[in-house]
Structure formats: C-alpha cells, structure tokens
Write a protein that holds these residues in place. Structure first.
Motif, mmCIF file in Angstrom:
data_model
loop_
_atom_site.group_PDB
_atom_site.id
_atom_site.type_symbol
_atom_site.label_atom_id
_atom_site.label_comp_id
_atom_site.label_asym_id
_atom_site.label_seq_id
_atom_site.Cartn_x
_atom_site.Cartn_y
_atom_site.Cartn_z
ATOM 1 N N LYS A 43 0.843 -1.206 0.000
ATOM 2 C CA LYS A 43 0.000 0.000 0.000
ATOM 3 C C LYS A 43 0.871 1.245 0.000
ATOM 4 C CE LYS A 43 -4.041 -2.034 2.202
ATOM 5 N NZ LYS A 43 -5.101 -1.848 3.259
ATOM 6 N N VAL A 44 0.261 2.366 -0.354
ATOM 7 C CA VAL A 44 0.990 3.622 -0.332
ATOM 8 C C VAL A 44 1.088 4.128 1.106
ATOM 9 C CG1 VAL A 44 0.277 4.215 -2.671
ATOM 10 C CG2 VAL A 44 -1.088 5.000 -0.741
ATOM 11 N N ARG A 45 2.093 4.955 1.330
ATOM 12 C CA ARG A 45 2.258 5.552 2.653
ATOM 13 C C ARG A 45 1.101 6.532 2.901
ATOM 14 N NH1 ARG A 45 8.247 7.448 4.271
ATOM 15 N NH2 ARG A 45 8.532 5.382 3.334
ATOM 16 N N GLU A 46 0.548 6.485 4.100
ATOM 17 C CA GLU A 46 -0.612 7.323 4.406
ATOM 18 C C GLU A 46 -0.406 8.109 5.697
ATOM 19 O OE1 GLU A 46 -4.045 4.808 4.902
ATOM 20 O OE2 GLU A 46 -3.286 3.928 6.755
ATOM 21 N N PHE A 47 -1.087 9.221 5.736
ATOM 22 C CA PHE A 47 -1.060 10.110 6.904
ATOM 23 C C PHE A 47 -1.780 9.468 8.076
ATOM 24 C CE2 PHE A 47 -1.278 13.907 9.343
ATOM 25 C CZ PHE A 47 -2.577 14.041 9.805
ATOM 26 N N VAL A 48 -1.221 9.645 9.269
ATOM 27 C CA VAL A 48 -1.853 9.153 10.492
ATOM 28 C C VAL A 48 -2.231 10.308 11.427
ATOM 29 C CG1 VAL A 48 -1.564 7.736 12.561
ATOM 30 C CG2 VAL A 48 -0.617 6.961 10.366
ATOM 31 N N ALA A 49 -1.262 11.168 11.731
ATOM 32 C CA ALA A 49 -1.520 12.231 12.697
ATOM 33 C C ALA A 49 -0.483 13.340 12.526
ATOM 34 C CB ALA A 49 -1.468 11.689 14.122
#
Length: 119
Positions: A43-49
């Motif tokens: 998966k692509v890198r995604e924003f968390v916080a």
C-alpha cells in the motif's frame, strides 16, 4: 544533518496498546510541525496524525481518531504516538516526519518502526 529516529514498534495483540517515539536532531524541533505516517505492505504511505509547532494543535486521519494520540515534548526533541485499541489493519511500518503540513509530509523522514498487530 537532520536525523529522526523512531522507536517503540513491536508485535502486539488486537486491542493492545503501543507508544511510538521519534527523537530528532539537527533541526530546531520546536519550530517544526511533526507527523506520523504509515505504510502497510503493498500500500501507499498514508497520513496518520500531525501536531503543530506553535500551539500543539493536533489532527488525525479518520482511521486514527479516537484511538491514537499524538503529542510532543519540545524539551526532549521528541514526538510520540500513543496507539490504543489496535486492530490488525494498523499493521504497518510507522514513519516520523518533520515539516508535515495538513496531511502532506515535509522534507524529513525517519527510518520507520514496525508495528504488527496479531489477532
């Protein structure tokens, strides 16, 4: 030279908790918004916080709201991610980022720390 070093990743059971830490050097930490991102296999890198530099205002991805808490200690040049009620879908490599704007990463990344949630 800017360095961000994450720690705290581990294998944990569903419903468990972890606290990730990211310690920085080589930048004026208190002047940078900081963020956490994650990347699961395939998966692509995604924003968390994200936490702001000025007033420590926080923002979260929908997947993290109510379960994760980002905080910072400017005296220790460290940002934290407290993760509660972990789910299998939280399994990923978690990356610390400096200069995060909204959900867009800034220029500096850590090397990542592995979080694995087993059911």
């Amino acid at each position: 030279q800017v360095q961000l070093v994450e720690s705290g990743g581990a294998l944990v059971q569903t419903g468990g908790s972890l606290r990730l830490s990211c310690t920085s050097s080589g930048l004026t930490f208190s002047s940078y918004a900081m963020g956490w991102f994650r990347q699961a296999p395939g998966k692509v890198r995604e924003f968390v916080a994200r936490i702001a530099w000025s007033d420590s205002r926080t923002s979260y991805a929908d997947s993290a709201k109510g379960r994760f808490t980002i905080s910072r200690d400017n005296a220790k040049n460290t940002v934290y991610l407290q993760m509660n009620s972990l789910k299998s879908e939280d399994t990923a490599v978690y990356y610390c980022n400096a200069g995060t704007r909204a959900s867009t990463p800034g220029a500096y990344w850590g090397q990542g720390t592995q979080v694995t949630v087993s059911s």
